[in-house]
Design a protein around this motif. Structure first.
Motif, short mmCIF file in Angstrom:
data_model
loop_
_atom_site.label_atom_id
_atom_site.label_comp_id
_atom_site.label_asym_id
_atom_site.label_seq_id
_atom_site.Cartn_x
_atom_site.Cartn_y
_atom_site.Cartn_z
N ASN A 1 -0.78 11.77 -3.79
CA ASN A 1 -1.48 10.69 -3.90
C ASN A 1 -0.89 9.23 -4.10
OD1 ASN A 1 -3.87 12.28 -4.00
ND2 ASN A 1 -4.11 12.46 -6.02
N ARG B 1 -0.26 2.18 -1.93
CA ARG B 1 -1.29 2.60 -2.11
C ARG B 1 -1.49 3.68 -3.01
NH1 ARG B 1 -4.77 0.63 2.19
NH2 ARG B 1 -4.31 -1.35 2.67
N ASP C 1 -4.30 6.95 -5.14
CA ASP C 1 -5.55 7.44 -5.09
C ASP C 1 -5.55 8.79 -3.82
OD1 ASP C 1 -6.31 6.66 -7.36
OD2 ASP C 1 -7.61 4.99 -6.30
N ALA C 2 -6.17 9.67 -3.80
CA ALA C 2 -6.13 10.70 -2.79
C ALA C 2 -6.59 10.05 -1.28
CB ALA C 2 -7.27 11.78 -2.94
N ASP C 3 -7.52 8.98 -1.32
CA ASP C 3 -8.02 8.55 -0.17
C ASP C 3 -7.01 7.12 0.00
OD1 ASP C 3 -8.97 6.63 -2.16
OD2 ASP C 3 -11.12 6.72 -1.46
N ALA C 4 -6.05 6.93 -0.68
CA ALA C 4 -5.12 5.53 -0.39
C ALA C 4 -6.08 4.42 -0.49
CB ALA C 4 -4.37 5.72 0.88
N SER C 5 -7.06 4.28 -1.22
CA SER C 5 -7.90 3.20 -1.17
C SER C 5 -7.55 2.03 -2.37
CB SER C 5 -9.39 3.46 -1.59
OG SER C 5 -9.34 3.94 -2.86
N TRP D 1 1.28 6.60 -1.73
CA TRP D 1 1.43 6.06 -0.25
C TRP D 1 1.93 4.70 -0.08
CZ3 TRP D 1 -1.05 10.32 2.01
CH2 TRP D 1 -1.82 11.08 1.28
#
Length: 269
Positions: free
Chosen positions: A149, A97, A99-103, A151
């Motif tokens: 960022n 994953r 991005d900072a939010d693992a989206s 994951w």
């Protein structure tokens, strides 16, 4: 041996295409080895045709890791080269994953299900003089691993920091001595260089070429990183992709022979 950059973020030759991704080709007298297959822009076929690269002469494909910018052309190669041996680090099937939010799904491919797939535990000789190797977690200094960022999805479904278990680099021994070929160096460039030295008794490198992921290093820490890199004698640095402009400029200010290895660059190793 001859080495060609097939895909990179920037073009060094008119008529070719660039994208955020990476692919290269190593030509040896024992057969050609492709490293990675580019990103989601699918410029692979155009650049292969432009460079007049004959896929029938590709003896093996090495995947440096599972991020989409390195594996998106995988099926193009599999369909064009039925039965081609594929080499990848163990753990390449793990969902990644971003991005900072693992989206955002950023990687993971079940290479083990492909015919003639080989998952690398430690190191393996692809063709004579060409070795693909991993840096086990116990052989890494964590200060040189950049995972901001980035994951992975653990077996229990939890999102954890990417361990980059599947990261693979290549050590090649050509007519000019040893060279180091990188994908993104997620295991940490100093860690990778130390591992190559330990595995193959390398004392000096003719060239280090590929993505170094120095873009993830805080400029305040360049000095610490570069001091460590200076401990490994390197004649030529030819970095690209995830190195980043600021880091490449800083490398050029510190080391003697540094250049960007853009699309179309060719080197003798």
């Amino acid at each position: 041996m001859k080495f060609t950059v097939v895909i990179d973020n920037y073009c060094a030759k008119s008529g070719m295409l660039a994208e955020w991704g990476y692919c290269s080709l190593l030509e040896t007298e024992h057969g050609n080895v492709m490293i990675d297959t580019g990103g989601t822009g699918h410029v692979l076929r155009h650049n292969l045709d432009f460079l007049k690269i004959d896929l029938k002469k590709v003896r093996a494909l090495v995947l440096s890791h599972s991020h989409h910018d390195h594996i998106s052309g995988l099926l193009d190669i599999v369909f064009s080269c039925p039965g081609i041996p594929i080499y990848a680090g163990k753990g390449i099937e793990i969902e990644r994953r971003g991005d900072a939010d693992a989206s955002r799904r950023s990687g993971g491919v079940p290479v083990g299900h492909f015919p003639n797939a080989h998952l690398i535990e430690d190191y393996v000789e692809i063709v004579p003089g060409v070795y693909a190797f991993r840096v086990p977690e116990q052989n890494r200094r964590s200060q040189y691993v950049c995972c901001r960022n980035m994951w992975e999805v653990a077996p229990d479904g939890q999102i954890i920091a990417d361990r980059f278990e599947d990261d693979v680099s290549l050590a090649v021994k050509g007519e000019k001595g040893w060279s180091l070929l990188l994908g993104c160096a997620h295991a940490g460039l100093p860690n990778i260089m130390q591992r190559a030295k330990d595995l193959f008794a390398i004392e000096r490198l003719h060239m280090v070429v590929g993505g170094s992921h120095l873009c993830g290093v805080d400029p305040e820490n360049y000095g610490v990183w570069f001091d460590r890199l200076a401990e490994f004698p390197v004649e030529k640095w030819r970095l690209n992709h995830c190195t980043g402009f600021k880091a490449a400029a800083a490398m050029a200010a510190r080391f003697d022979d540094v250049d960007w290895a853009g699309v179309g660059c060719r080197y003798v190793l």
